[in-house]
Design a protein around this motif. Sequence first.
Motif, mmCIF file in Angstrom:
data_model
loop_
_atom_site.group_PDB
_atom_site.id
_atom_site.type_symbol
_atom_site.label_atom_id
_atom_site.label_comp_id
_atom_site.label_asym_id
_atom_site.label_seq_id
_atom_site.Cartn_x
_atom_site.Cartn_y
_atom_site.Cartn_z
ATOM 1 N N MET A 1 -6.849 4.171 1.731
ATOM 2 C CA MET A 1 -6.762 5.566 1.330
ATOM 3 C C MET A 1 -5.467 5.826 0.568
ATOM 4 O O MET A 1 -4.567 6.503 1.017
ATOM 5 N N LYS A 2 -5.382 5.206 -0.566
ATOM 6 C CA LYS A 2 -4.186 5.422 -1.370
ATOM 7 C C LYS A 2 -4.464 6.485 -2.400
ATOM 8 O O LYS A 2 -5.593 6.703 -2.815
ATOM 9 N N LEU A 3 -3.415 7.133 -2.791
ATOM 10 C CA LEU A 3 -3.543 8.164 -3.792
ATOM 11 C C LEU A 3 -3.554 7.524 -5.161
ATOM 12 O O LEU A 3 -2.643 6.811 -5.531
ATOM 13 N N LEU B 1 0.790 10.087 -8.687
ATOM 14 C CA LEU B 1 0.971 11.520 -8.826
ATOM 15 C C LEU B 1 1.899 11.812 -9.988
ATOM 16 O O LEU B 1 2.951 11.209 -10.109
ATOM 17 N N THR C 1 5.266 13.098 -8.586
ATOM 18 C CA THR C 1 6.161 12.163 -7.927
ATOM 19 C C THR C 1 6.533 11.020 -8.849
ATOM 20 O O THR C 1 7.203 10.092 -8.458
ATOM 21 N N THR D 1 10.256 9.993 -9.084
ATOM 22 C CA THR D 1 10.750 9.235 -7.947
ATOM 23 C C THR D 1 10.144 7.839 -7.935
ATOM 24 O O THR D 1 10.831 6.853 -7.712
ATOM 25 N N ALA D 2 8.847 7.811 -8.193
ATOM 26 C CA ALA D 2 8.168 6.524 -8.113
ATOM 27 C C ALA D 2 8.744 5.531 -9.116
ATOM 28 O O ALA D 2 8.928 4.358 -8.806
ATOM 29 N N MET E 1 12.009 4.253 -8.015
ATOM 30 C CA MET E 1 11.764 3.315 -6.931
ATOM 31 C C MET E 1 11.394 1.949 -7.503
ATOM 32 O O MET E 1 11.806 0.923 -7.014
ATOM 33 N N ARG F 1 12.971 -4.826 -4.812
ATOM 34 C CA ARG F 1 12.231 -4.478 -3.613
ATOM 35 C C ARG F 1 12.580 -5.335 -2.400
ATOM 36 O O ARG F 1 12.439 -4.906 -1.276
ATOM 37 N N GLU G 1 1.713 2.099 4.289
ATOM 38 C CA GLU G 1 0.699 2.812 3.520
ATOM 39 C C GLU G 1 1.078 4.288 3.382
ATOM 40 O O GLU G 1 1.023 4.858 2.303
ATOM 41 N N GLU H 1 3.917 4.874 1.028
ATOM 42 C CA GLU H 1 3.445 4.813 -0.354
ATOM 43 C C GLU H 1 2.737 6.111 -0.738
ATOM 44 O O GLU H 1 2.923 6.624 -1.836
ATOM 45 N N ILE H 2 1.937 6.631 0.194
ATOM 46 C CA ILE H 2 1.216 7.873 -0.085
ATOM 47 C C ILE H 2 2.172 9.003 -0.432
ATOM 48 O O ILE H 2 1.922 9.795 -1.338
ATOM 49 N N VAL H 3 3.295 9.093 0.277
ATOM 50 C CA VAL H 3 4.221 10.197 0.006
ATOM 51 C C VAL H 3 5.241 9.842 -1.080
ATOM 52 O O VAL H 3 6.193 10.579 -1.318
ATOM 53 N N GLY H 4 5.037 8.701 -1.722
ATOM 54 C CA GLY H 4 5.878 8.379 -2.871
ATOM 55 C C GLY H 4 7.205 7.741 -2.531
ATOM 56 O O GLY H 4 8.172 7.886 -3.269
ATOM 57 N N LEU H 5 7.261 7.051 -1.396
ATOM 58 C CA LEU H 5 8.494 6.334 -1.054
ATOM 59 C C LEU H 5 8.240 4.834 -1.117
ATOM 60 O O LEU H 5 7.099 4.379 -1.071
ATOM 61 N N ASN H 6 9.319 4.081 -1.203
ATOM 62 C CA ASN H 6 9.217 2.630 -1.232
ATOM 63 C C ASN H 6 8.775 2.119 0.147
ATOM 64 O O ASN H 6 9.473 2.330 1.137
ATOM 65 N N PRO H 7 7.605 1.452 0.221
ATOM 66 C CA PRO H 7 7.114 1.010 1.538
ATOM 67 C C PRO H 7 8.031 -0.005 2.216
ATOM 68 O O PRO H 7 7.938 -0.206 3.430
#
Lengths: 333, 289
Positions: free
Chosen positions: A1-3, A7, A10, A13-14, A17, A22, B138, B141-147
């Motif tokens: 269930m990924k978006l 977005l 976002t 930010t993404a 990131m 990483r 997961e 990632e959904i909220v836009g942060l580095n997992p």
Amino acid sequence: MKLNPPLPSTGATASTMGTEPRNVVLSRSPRQLAWARFTRDKKTVVAAVIVGIYVLLAIAAPILVALGVLNPYDNNQDLIANDSLPIGAFGGISWDHPFGVEPGLGRDTLSRIWFGLTFSFAIAIIGSFFAMLLGVVFGIIAGLTGGWVDYLIGRLIDLTLAFPQTLMLLALSSTVLGILTTVFFIPEGDLARAAYVILVLAVFGWVGVARVIRGQVLSIREREYIDAAKLIGASPMRRWFREVLPNLWAPILVQGTLILPAYISTEAALAYLNVSVQQPTPTLGNVLQDAVRYPVADFTYFIIPVLVLVILVVAFNLLGDGLRDALDPKGSR
Amino acid sequence: MSTPLLEVKDLTMHFPIRSRGLIPRTVGHVPAVDGVSFSIGAGEALGLVGESGSGKSTTGRLITRLHEPTSGQIIFDGQDIAGWTPRQLKPLRRDIQMIFQDPYTSLNPRHTVGEIIGAPLEIHKLVPKQGRLRRVQELLEIVGLNPEHYNRYPHEFSGGQRQRIGIARALTMQPRLLVADEPVSALDVSIQAQIINLMKDLQKEFNIAFLFIAHDLAIVRHFCPQIAVMYKGKIVENAPREELYTNPQHGYTRSLLSAVPDMRQAVVGGRRERIRYTGKEEVVTTTER
Ligand SMILES: Nc1ncnc2c1ncn2[C@@H]1O[C@H](COP(=O)(O)OP(=O)(O)OP(=O)(O)O)[C@@H](O)[C@H]1O
Ligand SMILES: [Mg+2]
């Protein structure tokens, strides 16, 4: 269930990131962070080293006494002049007696101060332990329960503070010493007197600790992360052990480092009032009690124990303040 | 409209003012919420707007059952949860979650992000232990942060990132209703839009209903098609967004609107009228879809 797709909002930010490497994630726990802040502060590090030296000295003293290196009990009448002051300049300082000798009996000052440190530390540490124990337990109970329990503990604190401490502990010393020896079978003499001082430290000392801890508990309970824990269904037990308690260790540690030096000076004050451990057993307090009689006649003998105590108390307080700043930089958060 | 996900009827919260003492007595009441009624359908968003102290947070905390209401009904999914005990509430916690105002005090500084987001999974034993980390990543990632940042502590994140962590925690159990209590008012204006857009996307993606609390209309107007205006513990107007903007019925709403910066007026220039609400007025509710 990924978006998906990513977005738009976002995106900024993404993308930042994404540019970050990483795998190499340098992450520091609150403890590591506190340590970094602690070591960055020169003043605190110096204070910590001094405190460390004091502690090592206090631990080493009994061994050195047993080995005969330190002689806190032997009189040296040959080093004392007819006016009962030590022979020679600066309180009779020599290779054998680097801090000079005591006026009157001629005992080695270094040995008495050094070994006295051990007894003073022992008394202050045990006193602090009980004060902390009572203070933390009552503080937590008051902070967690609120209501009439909190009210009762609050009044008990007021009562303790309102107590004419000095007067009472002088007036009660013989009575309480009697109880300690007859009811609790503590051997008369130094042990009973040490127990009395510890009792006094604990009975009057827990109050300050309890206030601080109560305040901490109350403020932590109001934080939104406690509400968040309730909302995810955390039991009261889990909330207490996982959410509140981990935030209490820092203030407890800081309180401990702040009351210990206070209690070492309190022991000195009590010694001055004749309620602490008595000669010939040395404590910082009773060495000072004797030394303050010679501020002019034997300045060396007067000033050395004063310096030893002042440096100890200042170093401990700086350490406590530094710890507080390192563990709790924003005061409350 | 079919049966809504949440229906609040005549909700009241009177905080007792207690005297301090051995036997505390109740010496008065603060009527923080005073007979509030509204409803939210599944996947819909209701804005709750009002000035400081009008009882918005209290309303939100009643719905999440952080408080027990003095009276009234909170019907969630057909069941009145107003009087439920903590034990009864525990399974319900999965469905109703909250996003808090202060991103600094809403995350425990002693827990890693992974522990914070994973806690609900642990408590409700939703995912076996081995699967938790994957689920946490997961969610990050959904909220836009580095997992990969699951092992970091809250202090290593900015206010906006912390708020994302708070949102991830609220999402962990896949709630059906999110109460967002001024979720952006502690953030930089530049970050506010990002967080609001994130919530908007989540609402669409997971069909989550929102009660979005704010103290001015500017914040909610992009998020909520329906807006309720609260004043002194009461909802004075509850209307679709356009209607509220074009034809505000209540004096207090007009004063709120006059405080919203107006683009056209900013361009054209000239004086803007600010309306102060002072007096009493009838409660006006226009709901229409
Ligand atoms: N736990 C409480 N005990 C007593 N009174 C409370 C409590 N919580 C809130 N109140 C009171 O209830 C009233 C409404 O507070 P509430 O926090 O709901 O307002 P708000 O609309 O969220 O305001 P803000 O915009 O400042 O967050 C206030 O008068 C407040 O003092
Ligand atoms: Mg509020």
